[in-house]
Scaffold this active site. Structure first.
Site, short mmCIF file in Angstrom:
data_model
loop_
_atom_site.label_atom_id
_atom_site.label_comp_id
_atom_site.label_asym_id
_atom_site.label_seq_id
_atom_site.Cartn_x
_atom_site.Cartn_y
_atom_site.Cartn_z
N GLU A 60 -12.73 -5.73 13.87
CA GLU A 60 -13.24 -6.92 13.20
C GLU A 60 -13.21 -8.17 14.07
O GLU A 60 -14.19 -8.94 14.14
CB GLU A 60 -12.45 -7.16 11.91
CG GLU A 60 -12.71 -6.16 10.81
CD GLU A 60 -11.89 -4.89 10.96
OE1 GLU A 60 -11.11 -4.80 11.94
OE2 GLU A 60 -12.02 -4.00 10.11
N HIS A 129 -7.44 -4.19 -0.61
CA HIS A 129 -8.86 -3.83 -0.57
C HIS A 129 -9.67 -4.42 -1.71
O HIS A 129 -10.82 -4.03 -1.91
CB HIS A 129 -9.01 -2.31 -0.59
CG HIS A 129 -8.49 -1.64 0.64
ND1 HIS A 129 -7.17 -1.38 0.82
CD2 HIS A 129 -9.12 -1.20 1.75
CE1 HIS A 129 -6.99 -0.79 1.98
NE2 HIS A 129 -8.15 -0.67 2.58
#
Length: 347
Positions: A60, A129
């Site tokens: 990321e 998440h």
């Protein structure tokens, strides 16, 4: 007008923006596979191919840094994250680089980067998440943060983001992808910082964020059955925030309920409440009520999710409290609504 699903509207916005601007590229883990991030990137891959829509390694920070550099060099990357939780790994690139270049270079350098990320619960996505981290990004000058709730807004706001020369973060709730609504076929843009008035009312204003907009509509319908007319403002854009529309609505109703998908403390609802307090001190007819997540990380079990997430019933209860401020009734115990049947995992 034709109906499109939320995910279809994002796909169309991406394709139309790419057709208009050859600088736009799409990248991220899984953007070119069969699912294409809920189907939001597959159409762009099929039309423009791997030269402009390509899969990436799961890294990321490196990807975001690459996008910042690409933006500085003249491209407009659209970076897609399947979960906004992973943006925490990229905060240095987003906050210290993308958001600041314009200011540090006297406006000579811009970073046209659009980052899409998914928020909200799925099927037991739990604490790492399914967070709604919009307040973190909306806090930073130099970043724009949008959270479309309808298919039409998803298309219009994304097309605006892809034509803007600054960094824009677009946060999409998982439960919205299968929702349908009218969407114009031609390309169009919705300005950043322009809230939507979804429903007019005279008794209480409900300012809602992302999926909470749909919950607010259900709450307003329940309130209407009791003769209470709720006005719904969809913020659509957190930064810039359309304070004028919110204040105008609350000035009319005198009461405010804020419904956010994030936590209450130091969050979006706190910012909206502060702005209304600054503008309408002494004119409010009841204390401001906020509907947000409990002060705890997201649970993973379905049983705990039922009590963790607020929904239409909590919004309606908060509105009734505003109307009964002098003698508030106790909040009834009401479970959050179950997962919609049209939601499909795995993300």
């Amino acid at each position: 007008m034709r109906q499109l699903k939320y995910r279809e509207a994002i796909d169309e916005a991406t394709r139309q923006a790419m057709a208009k601007d050859e600088r736009i590229i799409v990248l991220g883990v899984g953007v070119d596979d069969a699912k294409g991030i809920f189907g939001t990137t597959r159409g762009a891959f099929e039309r423009f191919g791997s030269a402009r829509v390509f899969d990436t390694p799961l890294s990321e920070a490196a990807l975001t840094g690459m996008c910042v550099g690409a933006g500085l060099r003249g491209l407009h990357p659209l970076l897609v994250h399947a979960r906004n939780d992973f943006l925490l790994l990229t905060m240095d690139q987003i906050v210290n680089n993308a958001a600041k270049w314009r200011y540090m270079c006297g406006g000579k350098l811009r970073v046209p980067v659009t980052i899409r990320a998914i928020i909200g619960r799925g099927w037991g996505q739990a604490a790492q998440h399914s967070q709604s981290l919009q307040a973190l990004f909306a806090h930073v000058p130099g970043l724009s943060v949008i959270m479309p709730a309808t298919p039409a807004d998803a298309k219009g706001l994304l097309m605006t983001a892809l034509s803007t020369d600054g960094p824009v973060i677009c946060l999409e709730h998982r439960w919205l992808y299968e929702k349908s609504g009218p969407v114009p076929e031609e390309p169009y843009q919705i300005p950043l910082g322009q809230a939507g008035l979804l429903r007019e009312g005279s008794d209480v204003t409900i300012v809602a964020v992302s999926h909470m907009v749909l919950e607010a509509v259900q709450a307003a319908e329940a309130l209407a059955a009791d003769g209470i007319q709720a006005e719904i403002v969809d913020v659509r854009s957190l930064r810039p925030l359309d304070s004028a529309t919110i204040v105008r609505s609350v000035a009319k109703t005198g009461r405010l309920v804020i419904a956010d998908t994030g936590w209450k403390s130091f969050g979006v609802s706190a910012e909206i409440a502060a702005r209304v307090g600054e503008e309408l001190f002494g004119r409010l007819r009841a204390p401001i009520r906020r509907v947000a997540l409990p002060e705890a990380p997201t649970p993973g079990s379905s049983a705990l999710e039922q009590v963790y997430y607020p929904g239409p019933r909590e919004i309606a209860a908060a509105a009734r409290l505003c109307l009964e401020a002098a003698h508030p009734a106790a909040l009834p115990e009401r479970p959050a609504p179950a997962r919609p049947r049209d939601f499909h995992g795995p993300f």
